[in-house]
Design a protein around this motif. Structure first.
Motif, short mmCIF file in Angstrom:
data_model
loop_
_atom_site.label_atom_id
_atom_site.label_comp_id
_atom_site.label_asym_id
_atom_site.label_seq_id
_atom_site.Cartn_x
_atom_site.Cartn_y
_atom_site.Cartn_z
N HIS A 22 23.21 58.52 121.78
CA HIS A 22 24.31 58.56 121.10
C HIS A 22 24.53 60.14 120.57
O HIS A 22 23.52 60.95 120.39
N PRO A 23 25.69 60.50 120.69
CA PRO A 23 26.08 61.94 120.16
C PRO A 23 25.41 62.51 118.86
O PRO A 23 25.06 63.62 118.66
N SER A 24 25.32 61.68 117.75
CA SER A 24 24.82 61.89 116.64
C SER A 24 23.14 62.43 116.85
O SER A 24 22.76 63.18 116.37
N ARG A 25 22.53 61.51 117.53
CA ARG A 25 21.17 61.56 117.97
C ARG A 25 20.86 62.85 118.74
O ARG A 25 19.92 63.71 118.67
N VAL A 26 21.74 62.98 119.89
CA VAL A 26 21.70 64.25 120.60
C VAL A 26 21.99 65.35 120.00
O VAL A 26 21.11 66.55 120.04
N LYS A 27 22.75 65.49 118.82
CA LYS A 27 23.02 66.90 117.91
C LYS A 27 21.76 66.97 117.12
O LYS A 27 21.27 68.30 117.06
N SER A 28 21.01 65.96 116.92
CA SER A 28 19.91 66.06 115.80
C SER A 28 18.84 66.80 116.76
O SER A 28 17.87 67.18 115.90
N TYR A 29 18.83 66.85 117.90
CA TYR A 29 17.67 67.43 118.70
C TYR A 29 18.11 68.76 119.16
O TYR A 29 17.47 69.28 120.27
N SER A 30 19.19 69.47 118.74
CA SER A 30 19.77 70.71 119.23
C SER A 30 18.38 71.81 118.97
O SER A 30 18.29 72.75 119.84
N TRP A 31 17.72 71.53 117.89
CA TRP A 31 16.40 72.57 117.61
C TRP A 31 15.63 72.57 118.74
O TRP A 31 14.86 73.32 118.94
N ALA A 32 15.32 71.25 119.28
CA ALA A 32 14.25 70.85 120.43
C ALA A 32 15.06 71.57 121.81
O ALA A 32 14.09 72.07 122.63
N ARG A 33 16.19 71.36 122.08
CA ARG A 33 16.61 72.05 123.12
C ARG A 33 16.63 73.44 123.18
O ARG A 33 16.21 74.20 124.24
#
Length: 330
Positions: free
Chosen positions: A127-138
């Motif tokens: 989900h886009p909101s979950r994907v955004k929450s992992y920006s630090w991991a990327r």
């Protein structure tokens, strides 16, 4: 010893086919006999199977059926036919037989359980909101990639970029799956194990055991994650893929397995293995093709470079790891 083992396997499968031969009366495309199918699949690695299949094309046509006990397996030999099957008639060919070996998204038939597993992945992880929450991991994984490329930039033989892609992507997916960062040597150990398991399974009859990756290693990782989630305050936790699977409630028809309608520990391992394997290979294969085409078409590479410069400006003379294109720039 190995001769006897091979003989026992062949005899066992011959006996099994006498029992199950009449269970499937569906008309299938032509192909080699039952014995030939088993011999080829048991003695040929997956990478060496393609030439054999292509040689059969002149005899059997573009659709070829291999018929081992665990099969059948149908191979499509032309691009046009593959496009027609997968795209134009996707709804007809999209289902698959129910797996007796394990439960994963890619091996389950399209039933209520598959829908629950697929919806969980789409809503909780993709989900886009979950994907955004992992920006630090990327960003962390990107710095791993840049660091590895810089460490090897002086190699006389050049840089095998695909290995560094694989390592960075796998590091990211392990973090998303288990909610924990792992050191480089630990990631390398898991990747080596993954490659070994894939290589070993390629000498079998192409079964879905391919997703049962490093079960002995994934078992402690899952247990460690469950313990960490139970001991940490609710607000301090990132949501890992295994977190979403632990409390997942399966449809009522699964309750008769005695697990309260939840995934068993073995199934948790299979689901995590599927996530890591499928996510890693699909992503770094796409990156390989992007890089290959940028090299093949210099005009597109030049256009891309100009677009980057227009947004973030020219790179400094000495590029440091902190100088990266952010997701906001994209």
């Amino acid at each position: 010893m190995y001769t006897w083992l091979f003989f026992i396997i062949i005899v066992s499968q011959c006996f099994a086919v006498l029992i199950f031969h009449n269970r499937n009366n569906k008309k299938l495309p032509p192909g080699p006999s039952f014995l030939s199918s088993n011999f080829i699949l048991l003695t040929t690695s997956l990478k060496n199977l393609y030439p054999i299949i292509k040689n059969f094309e002149s005899k059997y046509g573009p659709l070829i059926t291999f018929s081992p006990v665990s099969g059948p397996y149908i191979f499509v030999n032309t691009l046009d036919l593959a496009h027609e099957i997968l795209i134009h008639k996707g709804s007809v060919f999209s289902d698959r037989p129910k797996s007796l070996v394990m439960r994963t998204i890619s091996s389950s038939s399209y039933d209520p359980t598959w829908k629950v597993l697929r919806t969980n992945l789409a809503s909780e992880i993709l989900h886009p909101s979950r994907v955004k929450s992992y920006s630090w991991a990327r960003k962390w994984a990107l710095h791993i990639l840049i660091s590895r490329l810089q460490d090897h930039k002086e190699d006389a033989s050049g840089i095998k970029v695909v290995d560094h892609f694989e390592h960075a992507i796998f590091s990211l997916l392990v973090l998303i799956c288990f909610g924990e960062k792992f050191e480089e040597h630990r990631i390398n150990e898991i990747i080596v194990t993954l490659r070994h398991v894939l290589f070993v399974t390629q000498h079998g009859s192409l079964t879905v055991y391919i997703f049962s990756l490093f079960p002995k290693e994934s078992n402690p990782l899952i247990k460690s994650r469950i313990e960490a989630v139970n001991s940490e305050p609710q607000g301090n936790q990132i949501v890992a893929y295994v977190d979403t699977l632990v409390n997942l409630q399966l449809p009522k028809e699964e309750d008769n397995k005695g697990n309260g309608g939840k995934l068993t520990h073995r199934e948790l391992m299979n689901m995590c293995s599927e996530f890591l394997n499928g996510g890693t290979h699909s992503t770094f294969t796409a990156l390989k093709w992007i890089m290959a085409n940028l090299v093949k078409y210099p005009d597109i590479q030049s256009k891309l470079y100009d677009e980057i410069i227009a947004v973030v400006g020219p790179p400094p003379r000495e590029v440091e790891s902190e100088f990266v294109i952010s997701e906001e720039d994209l």
